[in-house]
Each structure stands twice: as C-alpha cells, then as structure tokens.
Design a protein around this motif. Structure first.
Motif, short mmCIF file in Angstrom:
data_model
loop_
_atom_site.label_atom_id
_atom_site.label_comp_id
_atom_site.label_asym_id
_atom_site.label_seq_id
_atom_site.Cartn_x
_atom_site.Cartn_y
_atom_site.Cartn_z
N THR A 184 -7.03 -8.79 -1.18
CA THR A 184 -6.57 -7.67 -0.36
C THR A 184 -6.62 -8.04 1.11
O THR A 184 -7.42 -8.89 1.51
CB THR A 184 -7.42 -6.41 -0.64
OG1 THR A 184 -6.96 -5.34 0.21
CG2 THR A 184 -8.90 -6.63 -0.40
N ARG B 174 0.83 -1.22 0.00
CA ARG B 174 0.00 0.00 0.00
C ARG B 174 0.86 1.26 0.00
O ARG B 174 0.49 2.26 -0.61
CB ARG B 174 -0.92 -0.01 1.23
CG ARG B 174 -1.92 1.12 1.35
CD ARG B 174 -3.01 1.13 0.31
NE ARG B 174 -2.69 1.81 -0.91
CZ ARG B 174 -3.44 1.78 -2.02
NH1 ARG B 174 -4.56 1.08 -2.06
NH2 ARG B 174 -3.06 2.41 -3.10
N CYS C 43 -6.93 -2.19 -0.37
CA CYS C 43 -7.14 -1.70 -1.73
C CYS C 43 -8.51 -1.02 -1.76
O CYS C 43 -9.39 -1.33 -0.96
CB CYS C 43 -7.02 -2.88 -2.68
SG CYS C 43 -8.37 -3.23 -3.71
#
Length: 606
Positions: free
Chosen positions: A588, A222, A565
C-alpha cells in the motif's frame, strides 16, 4: 480463535531483503561524506528511518548528531562538519540558506527519498537519491509510507508518484520473479501498470527464466471504494489504529494503557504472539480471549510450586523468559482494550455503528441525517462529522441539494467558516457531492457513460471526471451482494464471510472485487460492475503463459492499494485467503483509515 493458516497454505517470500537493500544504500550515501557529519531528517521520515537503520547503525557511520527538521531551520552546533539532509521535498533546503546568512561554510548533501528533485548547480551542495520505496511492516505487509499520495493524486491530479509505484513493482519482480497474472482497476492503477511494463521491457531479460514466487498481482485505486475506508473499524488492529494511530507499524500507548506515568512504544506485528492471535478478530471476542490467555499463563506460573531443584532450573532457563514476555504483552493489550472500551462508551459507539449500518443498507435515511445533524450540532469532532456526511453522500449517490446546503451551513456554523475550502476539495474528489437538480440517476448514468466511452475523455482531468462520477453504491451493493442476508444473529465468533470485519453488516467492496476477479481469473462477466464503477476503460487483465509458475506460487496474491488501505481490508482478505487456500500479501502507498482520509482532504490542519 485467530485464523491459523491452513496447513497447506503457501509460504510467504522473505521481504527482509528489502530492508537490507535500503540500509545498504543509505550507508553507501552516508559514506560519501567522509568523517563526522550531522544528519537532518524531515519529521515524516523519522519513523521509516528508525525501521531501516537505528541510531547505533548511523553512529557506526560517523553520524554525530541527528536533527529533526520541522519547518524552521535547526542549527547544527558543529560549524565545520558536513551535513546530510534526508528529505522528501524541498523546504529543508532553507537550512543551507540559514548557514549562508550566518557566514558558515561546509559541505552539504541533500538526499531525496524516494526520488530526486533537481536543485540546479550548487557548489558545495550535492544531491542524491535514496530510492527507498518499500518498507516491510510485517511478514505480509509492505508500505511505501507515502501518506501524501492520496491527496496528491486523487485531489490534485499530481502524477509524480506513479513513477515511484512502477519502480517499486519493478524491484519486486526483479527480486521475486515475474508475476504471471495481473489484474487492476482504476486510472492510477492502469498508468502505474503501463509504466511498470515499460520498465520491464527496457530491462528485458532481468526476470526472464526466473521462477515466479508470486502468482497474481492485483492493483486497485482507492477511489474505486471510498465506502470501506470511511467506515468505523471493529477488528482489533483497525480499532487500535482508529483510537491510537499506528504509525509505521508501531503504536505509542500512553499512561491510560500502561497504567504507569510512562508511554510505551509497541511494535505491532506477527512477532508479538499475543497480538498476532487477536489482530484480525472482531473486538467483541478479544476480551474473552485475553482473559482466557491470562488464566492459562497463571496456570503455567503455578506449575513451579511442586517442582524440585532440577525442574526449577529447567523452568527458569527455558520457560520463564518467554512467560514474562507474554505476560508483558498481555497486560499491554488488556490495557489497550480497556482504554478503547472507555472511549467508545463515552462516544456512544453503538449508536454510531447503528447509523453507519443504516447508511450502508439504505434504511432510515432521514433518521441517519438527523443523527449527523445532531453530531454536528454537539460539535463532537469536525473530522468525524465530515466522515459521516461523506458516507451519507456516497451511499446515496450524492445529497439532494436541500440536504447538502443545510448540512454544509450547519457544519460551517458549528465548526467555523475556515472549513469552506474543505467542502470544495471533497466535492472535487467525489467524496461529498450534491445531486444535480432534476437529475434522475439514469440520466446521469447515461451522461457519464458517454463521457467515459468518449475517447476524448482521456483529456479531461481526473478531478473533473470525479465530478461527473456517481458512486452507484446501491446498485453495486445489490450486484455484488455486499449486504449479507442473515437469518438470526450473525455469529462473530465463527465468521461465515468477510462481512465479519463490519459486524456482519457489509462485505468490503474492494475485497469482494478481488474475490470475484480471482474466481474468474479475469473481469469477464463483471462488465456491469465495471460500468457502475465508472471504470469502463480502466479494468485490465494481463496473463502470460507461465510454465514455470508452481501451484504454490499461484496461491500467493499481491494486492496493491494505490491511495491507502485499511486494516479492515487486510483482515477481510486474510480471512478470504484462509477460506480459499490463498495467502495475500499487501502493498500500500500507506495504511489509512477514515480520519486520515478526511485530514488529507481538509484545508484546516488539526
């Protein structure tokens, strides 16, 4: 209207098997406590459990009562029955002590999910693990439901979840065959990938000879792209998440949406035929689409008027139920749209979006800073003000000291001094930083690249390296062409590229990276981009010579987001897949958005 899949699009694997595996393992664990039992469940785990095994399944396996555990012990009314706890971490063990104090004795089973923590010898307490780590939220979306992953890893540098990620990838390759092409970027991705490879080697032979069902896997941290996650979402599903919070694939719509005095829990996935047509659309198109759909529905109802008895009988038995269901869904989504529009008009959403676009493009920085100051001064929302400050900081490579001090002071005066620690967290994570005085960008860059290339850099903690990191957003934006040059209006009805998910103003950095690497089948030619991302040693490609991979499987791509996400990224990649003849599958650690990101960093709990 919605992007239908191309006729030649590859079929998606069936992920319902993951649900069945998790359910079977849970039932096996419950049956190890024979007879009636009470089940205590941590609040965060209620929604995932509901998706795997509903109350009637639990009742079939003699669960008598379900208790939701917040932080204080809930007391079971049945003193002689055993208890099973399903917990993600330890506070719930306080329940055992509460019983001791009350002089009650019974059997306890503590079930940790997704991985076991040792409690030491416990007499009548036994421990187990429910290694449930993958929840299919939709046909193309798998979630580990670990919202805590982001803070644990990217702020605290805690690596305990890396094993969980590696185990999840190992499970997928066991069930769906090996992944012939692997790409990744970021320290967490690299560690997860290496541990997963180790697991594969230890169990050598499990996937040997299997035909791969998914041709590519792409792992992404991320913190490689904070900007996208900090932007306001404008595709329908993203806006619903920003406005109402989608939790574990479903949303609670309150009376303002349902136009009644009741709330309604709605599952949002491909089975909702109305939602599946609007989920990836820019919000400006959604109302028109829903009105048209309502007119078509009315026309189908009106067909009854000229029917004879036989036709009417057919209509009632074959079509009426479907039409009623569609009508119900239509009213829910129209209600949601109206509610979103009311809220956004009140917040002056257009002005906010204009400021975000100016930050992304690097124009009118002084005006944008004044907008943020006014936002803080009006006390619009502590989380929103933080988000805008972070967006300013990352797009500008850190704030000049004068601005940093002034914004921070105004923020603490407006929202309270208890937010002071939050600023320290944001700085450590590289989200809100101050430019060092006298640091020209190039000086900082050469310092950073020396740090990154220095082999001893492996020893510095992630938290420290993010202090040294610069976001280099402007340079990346230029290099990867993230701000589309458009002559005239950007047509949101017929999008030309992934930028439509941000009204044509910005192509998500994460999605552009994925697109570029897939085109090249490697990081070759992207050295400068990798350097600007401060990922010198952390971009990897691993391709096995895979004769068994069908051309169909090579058009399926699993994208793994570590740290969360957004629905905007999911919509953008669905669009890219449609354009290029791929299908993307998303895995995710949790679905995130700008507010969740800020809350994870905040020391002041809402």
């Amino acid at each position: 209207m919605a992007f239908p899949h191309r006729p030649d699009a590859p079929e998606l694997p069936d992920f319902s098997m993951l649900k069945r595996l998790a359910r079977d393992q849970l039932i096996y664990l419950l049956e190890q406590l024979p007879g009636k039992k009470d089940l205590f469940i941590e609040a965060d785990l209620m929604s995932p459990l509901d998706r795997i095994a509903n109350v009637s399944i639990l009742k079939q396996h003699e669960v008598d009562k379900l208790y939701k555990v917040e932080n204080k012990p809930a007391l079971s009314s049945n003193e002689q029955w055993p208890m099973a706890f399903w917990v993600a971490f330890l506070p719930s063990v306080g329940l055992v002590n509460a019983d001791k104090l009350a002089g009650r004795t019974r059997k306890y089973k503590v079930i940790f999910s997704p991985q076991k923590v040792s409690l030491g010898p416990g007499g009548n307490v036994s421990c187990d693990e429910w290694a449930f780590s993958l929840l299919p939220l939709d046909v193309d979306l798998l979630s580990m439901e670990l919202p805590e992953f982001f803070r644990d890893y990217f702020l605290e540098g805690d690596q305990r979840w890396i094993n969980t990620v590696a185990q999840a990838l190992h499970l997928l390759s066991t069930l769906y065959g090996p992944f012939p092409n692997c790409y990744g970027i970021g320290r967490c991705s690299k560690m997860s990938y290496e541990l997963w490879r180790k697991l594969e080697e230890e169990e050598d032979g499990e996937t040997k000879g299997r035909r791969p069902e998914i041709g590519h896997i792409f792992l992404l941290d991320r913190d490689v792209d904070f900007v996208t996650a900090l932007c306001s979402q404008v595709v329908y599903e993203g806006l619903v998440d920003d406005t109402f919070r989608i939790k574990c694939g479903s949303v609670d719509f309150g009376p303002e949406v349902t136009s009644s005095d009741r709330s309604l829990k709605v599952l949002l996935n491909a089975e909702d035929k109305v939602f599946s047509e609007i989920r990836n659309e820019h919000f400006s198109n959604v109302f028109g689409f829903l009105s048209q759909k309502a007119r078509n529905l009315q026309a189908q109802y009106d067909r009854r008027r000229g029917m004879d008895i036989k036709q009417m009988k057919n209509f009632v038995s074959q079509e009426l139920k479907g039409l009623k269901q569609e009508h119900r869904l239509l009213s829910v989504h129209i209600g949601a749209c109206e509610s979103i529009m009311k809220k956004k008009t009140k917040q002056d959403f257009q002005e906010l979006i204009k400021t975000e676009h100016a930050l992304l493009e690097g124009f009118n920085i002084r005006e944008s800073t004044s907008y943020i100051e006014e936002h803080i001064d009006r006390q619009v929302s502590p989380i929103e003000s933080l988000r805008l400050m972070c967006l300013l900081s990352i797009t500008e490579n850190g704030l000049i000291p004068k601005d940093y001090r002034s914004l921070k002071t105004q923020y603490l005066q407006s929202y309270g001094p208890e937010h002071l620690l939050t600023f320290s967290n944001l700085r450590r994570a590289g989200l809100l930083t101050e430019q060092a005085p006298g640091d020209t960008l190039t000086a900082v860059e050469s310092k950073v690249s020396k740090l990154v290339t220095d082999k001893a850099a492996g020893k510095i903690t992630d938290a420290f390296s993010s202090l040294a990191k610069k976001s280099n957003f402007r340079a990346l934006s230029k290099k990867l062409n993230l701000i589309p040059r458009v002559d005239g209006e950007y047509d949101l009805k017929v999008p030309r590229d992934m930028a439509y998910v941000f009204s044509g103003a910005y192509v998500p950095l994460s999605c552009r990276l994925i697109e570029q690497v897939l085109e090249r089948r490697s990081w070759q030619g992207l050295d400068e981009v990798v350097r600007l991302l401060n990922c010198g040693e952390l971009a990897f490609t691993d391709m096995t010579k895979e004769d068994k991979a069908s051309s169909e499987s090579l058009r399926l791509i699993l994208v793994v987001f570590l740290g969360g996400c957004t629905f905007s990224e999911i919509s953008a990649l669905r669009f890219l897949g449609r354009e290029k003849g791929y299908r993307f599958i998303f895995l995710t650690t949790a679905v995130t958005n700008s507010a969740r990101l800020m809350e994870a960093m905040s020391e002041v709990k809402a």
